[in-house]
Write a protein that holds these residues in place. Structure first.
Motif, PDB file in Angstrom:
ATOM      1  N   MET A   1       0.845  -1.214   0.000  1.00  0.00           N
ATOM      2  CA  MET A   1       0.000   0.000   0.000  1.00  0.00           C
ATOM      3  C   MET A   1       0.871   1.251   0.000  1.00  0.00           C
ATOM      4  O   MET A   1       0.584   2.235  -0.684  1.00  0.00           O
ATOM      5  CB  MET A   1      -0.890   0.032   1.247  1.00  0.00           C
ATOM      6  CG  MET A   1      -1.972  -1.008   1.270  1.00  0.00           C
ATOM      7  SD  MET A   1      -2.918  -0.813   2.817  1.00  0.00           S
ATOM      8  CE  MET A   1      -3.478  -2.493   3.049  1.00  0.00           C
ATOM      9  N   CYS A   2       1.933   1.221   0.788  1.00  0.00           N
ATOM     10  CA  CYS A   2       2.839   2.374   0.869  1.00  0.00           C
ATOM     11  C   CYS A   2       3.536   2.604  -0.461  1.00  0.00           C
ATOM     12  O   CYS A   2       3.605   3.733  -0.950  1.00  0.00           O
ATOM     13  CB  CYS A   2       3.884   2.163   1.965  1.00  0.00           C
ATOM     14  SG  CYS A   2       3.178   2.281   3.599  1.00  0.00           S
ATOM     15  N   GLU A   3       4.025   1.516  -1.053  1.00  0.00           N
ATOM     16  CA  GLU A   3       4.762   1.643  -2.317  1.00  0.00           C
ATOM     17  C   GLU A   3       3.856   2.135  -3.436  1.00  0.00           C
ATOM     18  O   GLU A   3       4.274   2.902  -4.291  1.00  0.00           O
ATOM     19  CB  GLU A   3       5.375   0.294  -2.703  1.00  0.00           C
ATOM     20  CG  GLU A   3       6.524  -0.158  -1.792  1.00  0.00           C
ATOM     21  CD  GLU A   3       7.803   0.638  -2.018  1.00  0.00           C
ATOM     22  OE1 GLU A   3       7.980   1.174  -3.131  1.00  0.00           O
ATOM     23  OE2 GLU A   3       8.608   0.732  -1.060  1.00  0.00           O
ATOM     24  N   LYS A   4       2.587   1.673  -3.427  1.00  0.00           N
ATOM     25  CA  LYS A   4       1.696   1.994  -4.541  1.00  0.00           C
ATOM     26  C   LYS A   4       0.956   3.312  -4.376  1.00  0.00           C
ATOM     27  O   LYS A   4       0.622   3.964  -5.350  1.00  0.00           O
ATOM     28  CB  LYS A   4       0.675   0.871  -4.737  1.00  0.00           C
ATOM     29  CG  LYS A   4       1.278  -0.352  -5.376  1.00  0.00           C
ATOM     30  CD  LYS A   4       0.215  -1.402  -5.636  1.00  0.00           C
ATOM     31  CE  LYS A   4       0.835  -2.626  -6.311  1.00  0.00           C
ATOM     32  NZ  LYS A   4      -0.079  -3.769  -6.319  1.00  0.00           N
ATOM     33  N   LEU A   5       0.658   3.695  -3.145  1.00  0.00           N
ATOM     34  CA  LEU A   5      -0.190   4.877  -2.974  1.00  0.00           C
ATOM     35  C   LEU A   5       0.164   5.767  -1.783  1.00  0.00           C
ATOM     36  O   LEU A   5       0.305   6.980  -1.929  1.00  0.00           O
ATOM     37  CB  LEU A   5      -1.664   4.435  -2.838  1.00  0.00           C
ATOM     38  CG  LEU A   5      -2.665   5.568  -2.618  1.00  0.00           C
ATOM     39  CD1 LEU A   5      -2.755   6.466  -3.845  1.00  0.00           C
ATOM     40  CD2 LEU A   5      -4.053   5.019  -2.289  1.00  0.00           C
ATOM     41  N   LEU A   6       0.315   5.158  -0.603  1.00  0.00           N
ATOM     42  CA  LEU A   6       0.367   5.989   0.610  1.00  0.00           C
ATOM     43  C   LEU A   6       1.580   6.915   0.661  1.00  0.00           C
ATOM     44  O   LEU A   6       1.499   8.019   1.187  1.00  0.00           O
ATOM     45  CB  LEU A   6       0.311   5.093   1.858  1.00  0.00           C
ATOM     46  CG  LEU A   6      -0.939   4.212   1.975  1.00  0.00           C
ATOM     47  CD1 LEU A   6      -0.893   3.375   3.228  1.00  0.00           C
ATOM     48  CD2 LEU A   6      -2.200   5.051   1.943  1.00  0.00           C
ATOM     49  N   ALA A   7       2.706   6.473   0.105  1.00  0.00           N
ATOM     50  CA  ALA A   7       3.893   7.329   0.086  1.00  0.00           C
ATOM     51  C   ALA A   7       4.350   7.524  -1.350  1.00  0.00           C
ATOM     52  O   ALA A   7       4.163   6.642  -2.188  1.00  0.00           O
ATOM     53  CB  ALA A   7       5.003   6.684   0.901  1.00  0.00           C
ATOM     54  N   ASN A   8       4.898   8.666  -1.644  1.00  0.00           N
ATOM     55  CA  ASN A   8       5.581   8.884  -2.916  1.00  0.00           C
ATOM     56  C   ASN A   8       7.060   8.673  -2.618  1.00  0.00           C
ATOM     57  O   ASN A   8       7.717   9.541  -2.057  1.00  0.00           O
ATOM     58  CB  ASN A   8       5.320  10.295  -3.436  1.00  0.00           C
ATOM     59  CG  ASN A   8       6.055  10.569  -4.741  1.00  0.00           C
ATOM     60  OD1 ASN A   8       6.983   9.853  -5.109  1.00  0.00           O
ATOM     61  ND2 ASN A   8       5.644  11.610  -5.438  1.00  0.00           N
ATOM     62  N   THR A   9       7.579   7.510  -2.993  1.00  0.00           N
ATOM     63  CA  THR A   9       8.924   7.138  -2.552  1.00  0.00           C
ATOM     64  C   THR A   9      10.033   7.957  -3.221  1.00  0.00           C
ATOM     65  O   THR A   9      11.190   7.804  -2.899  1.00  0.00           O
ATOM     66  CB  THR A   9       9.168   5.629  -2.768  1.00  0.00           C
ATOM     67  OG1 THR A   9       8.874   5.321  -4.130  1.00  0.00           O
ATOM     68  CG2 THR A   9       8.267   4.802  -1.856  1.00  0.00           C
ATOM     69  N   VAL A  10       9.657   8.825  -4.140  1.00  0.00           N
ATOM     70  CA  VAL A  10      10.646   9.764  -4.696  1.00  0.00           C
ATOM     71  C   VAL A  10      11.050  10.768  -3.615  1.00  0.00           C
ATOM     72  O   VAL A  10      12.197  11.183  -3.526  1.00  0.00           O
ATOM     73  CB  VAL A  10      10.068  10.509  -5.924  1.00  0.00           C
ATOM     74  CG1 VAL A  10      11.032  11.562  -6.444  1.00  0.00           C
ATOM     75  CG2 VAL A  10       9.732   9.523  -7.041  1.00  0.00           C
ATOM     76  N   ILE A  11      10.079  11.144  -2.779  1.00  0.00           N
ATOM     77  CA  ILE A  11      10.336  12.206  -1.805  1.00  0.00           C
ATOM     78  C   ILE A  11      10.056  11.792  -0.361  1.00  0.00           C
ATOM     79  O   ILE A  11      10.458  12.488   0.572  1.00  0.00           O
ATOM     80  CB  ILE A  11       9.464  13.468  -2.107  1.00  0.00           C
ATOM     81  CG1 ILE A  11       8.002  13.059  -2.373  1.00  0.00           C
ATOM     82  CG2 ILE A  11      10.050  14.264  -3.234  1.00  0.00           C
ATOM     83  CD1 ILE A  11       7.041  14.221  -2.418  1.00  0.00           C
ATOM     84  N   GLU A  12       9.376  10.636  -0.186  1.00  0.00           N
ATOM     85  CA  GLU A  12       8.952  10.297   1.169  1.00  0.00           C
ATOM     86  C   GLU A  12       9.454   8.922   1.628  1.00  0.00           C
ATOM     87  O   GLU A  12       9.586   7.996   0.816  1.00  0.00           O
ATOM     88  CB  GLU A  12       7.414  10.302   1.254  1.00  0.00           C
ATOM     89  CG  GLU A  12       6.809  11.687   1.087  1.00  0.00           C
ATOM     90  CD  GLU A  12       5.291  11.671   0.889  1.00  0.00           C
ATOM     91  OE1 GLU A  12       4.640  12.647   1.278  1.00  0.00           O
ATOM     92  OE2 GLU A  12       4.767  10.698   0.320  1.00  0.00           O
ATOM     93  N   ASN A  13       9.678   8.783   2.914  1.00  0.00           N
ATOM     94  CA  ASN A  13       9.917   7.488   3.555  1.00  0.00           C
ATOM     95  C   ASN A  13       8.646   7.091   4.293  1.00  0.00           C
ATOM     96  O   ASN A  13       7.815   7.944   4.615  1.00  0.00           O
ATOM     97  CB  ASN A  13      11.052   7.597   4.572  1.00  0.00           C
ATOM     98  CG  ASN A  13      12.393   7.766   3.883  1.00  0.00           C
ATOM     99  OD1 ASN A  13      12.626   7.242   2.796  1.00  0.00           O
ATOM    100  ND2 ASN A  13      13.287   8.508   4.528  1.00  0.00           N
ATOM    101  N   TYR A  14       8.519   5.780   4.579  1.00  0.00           N
ATOM    102  CA  TYR A  14       7.366   5.359   5.373  1.00  0.00           C
ATOM    103  C   TYR A  14       7.811   4.363   6.429  1.00  0.00           C
ATOM    104  O   TYR A  14       8.833   3.679   6.278  1.00  0.00           O
ATOM    105  CB  TYR A  14       6.278   4.759   4.480  1.00  0.00           C
ATOM    106  CG  TYR A  14       6.698   3.558   3.673  1.00  0.00           C
ATOM    107  CD1 TYR A  14       6.662   2.274   4.226  1.00  0.00           C
ATOM    108  CD2 TYR A  14       7.146   3.707   2.360  1.00  0.00           C
ATOM    109  CE1 TYR A  14       7.056   1.168   3.486  1.00  0.00           C
ATOM    110  CE2 TYR A  14       7.545   2.598   1.612  1.00  0.00           C
ATOM    111  CZ  TYR A  14       7.499   1.336   2.182  1.00  0.00           C
ATOM    112  OH  TYR A  14       7.896   0.253   1.453  1.00  0.00           O
ATOM    113  N   ALA A  15       7.041   4.323   7.514  1.00  0.00           N
ATOM    114  CA  ALA A  15       7.288   3.344   8.571  1.00  0.00           C
ATOM    115  C   ALA A  15       5.945   2.748   8.950  1.00  0.00           C
ATOM    116  O   ALA A  15       4.940   3.466   9.054  1.00  0.00           O
ATOM    117  CB  ALA A  15       7.939   4.014   9.767  1.00  0.00           C
TER     118      ALA A  15
END
Lengths: 80, 238
Positions: free
Chosen positions: A61-75
């Protein structure tokens, strides 16, 4: 199963909102604040009892939508 | 030439760009080409007729929830847009359309909150970085044009290695500049890295830009500097 996803800007990415909050906190007299970074918390309830599967599903979910991994990290934080 | 304008809930420049393209088609028809009007395609449609150009218009799709363009990038119609972009169908994304293209991964980099945190709505000067594309063929490289911007999240960033590759391949389409063409901080309305206002994909078949060329494409609107973009596209794709 409940989960919390924390989305934060990557270290190098400018955070003008964090800077504005920092300035406002200083204005209120909180003069020990050295740095503020703003992010978001997303609470998710899952119909899933297996923690490993829940974590993998949340990661997608994080990789596809919740985070924009170009600019954001997620935990990912799982309850229980 | 056939064109489609994708309409999301919250799009608000869809009609403007439809008119700008229809007028470019009408001008082309006067010179013996075919006329026409772009069709509007609703975001829930997972298929639409074959077209030569797809436009993602400006606006505030899905209320800018989560991140600007993030929800639109996952909408049914975008799967089809991405499939066609992969086959080489040209895609133009203006403002929110640019944000959607970066969120969908069709363009490198990301657009974040303006450095000064303010919504910026004014005319800016752009420098044409290359005329070697479908979109900019009717401009001279190095020419300066006046086009309006209207956005809150137009601050373009990309990783240094992405920038190196983009500069090498001529993927920077437009930069914010002073009237004399120099790249200054004062001329940059949103803090974009390297004053970037618009970028191409690797094959230069996808263009995203924050400024609105459709808003200055006829005399009644106060200027026509945006017009060559549409005339060039119609000419190249007809």
């Amino acid at each position: 199963m409940k989960a919390r996803v924390h989305v934060t800007l990557k270290p190098g990415v400018l955070d003008p909102q964090g800077k504005a909050i920092h300035k406002a906190l200083s204005g209120l007299g909180f003069d020990t604040v050295e740095r503020v970074r703003q992010g978001k918390v997303i609470e998710i309830e899952l119909a899933e009892t297996d923690p490993a599967r829940a974590r993998e599903s949340l990661r997608q979910m994080c990789e596809k939508l919740l985070a924009n991994t170009v600019i954001e990290n997620y935990a990912i934080e799982l309850d229980g | 030439m056939k064109a489609a304008v994708i309409v999301f809930p919250g799009s608000n420049c869809d009609r403007d760009v439809q008119v700008a393209l229809a007028q470019a088609m009408a001008r082309h028809a006067q010179k013996g080409g075919g006329g026409g009007t772009p069709t509007m395609v609703w975001h829930k449609d997972s298929d639409f007729e074959a077209v030569d150009l797809i436009v993602l218009p400006g606006g505030f799709s899905y209320g800018d929830y989560l991140r600007c363009g993030a929800m639109a990038a996952q909408s049914p119609v975008m799967k089809e847009v991405m499939r066609r972009a992969g086959k080489g169908v040209p895609v133009l994304g203006i403002c929110n359309g640019f944000q959607i293209l970066t969120e969908a991964g069709l363009l490198p980099g990301a657009l974040v909150r303006n450095a000064n945190l303010k919504f910026v709505c004014r005319d800016v000067t752009l420098r044409i970085e290359t005329s070697q594309s479908l979109f900019t063929a009717r401009y001279e490289a190095g020419a300066k044009i006046r086009v309006p911007v209207a956005h809150h999240d137009g601050n373009y960033i990309a990783a240094d290695e992405d920038f190196e590759r983009m500069e090498e391949r001529g993927q920077i389409a437009f930069r914010y500049c002073a009237p004399d063409g120099t790249l200054t901080t004062a001329a940059n309305p949103n803090g974009s890295a390297r004053n970037v206002a618009g970028v191409f994909n690797e094959t230069k078949t996808v263009l995203g830009l924050m400024p609105h060329p459709e808003r200055l494409a006829e005399d009644a609107l106060g200027g026509t500097d945006g017009r060559p973009l549409f005339d060039g596209l119609v000419e190249a794709l007809s």
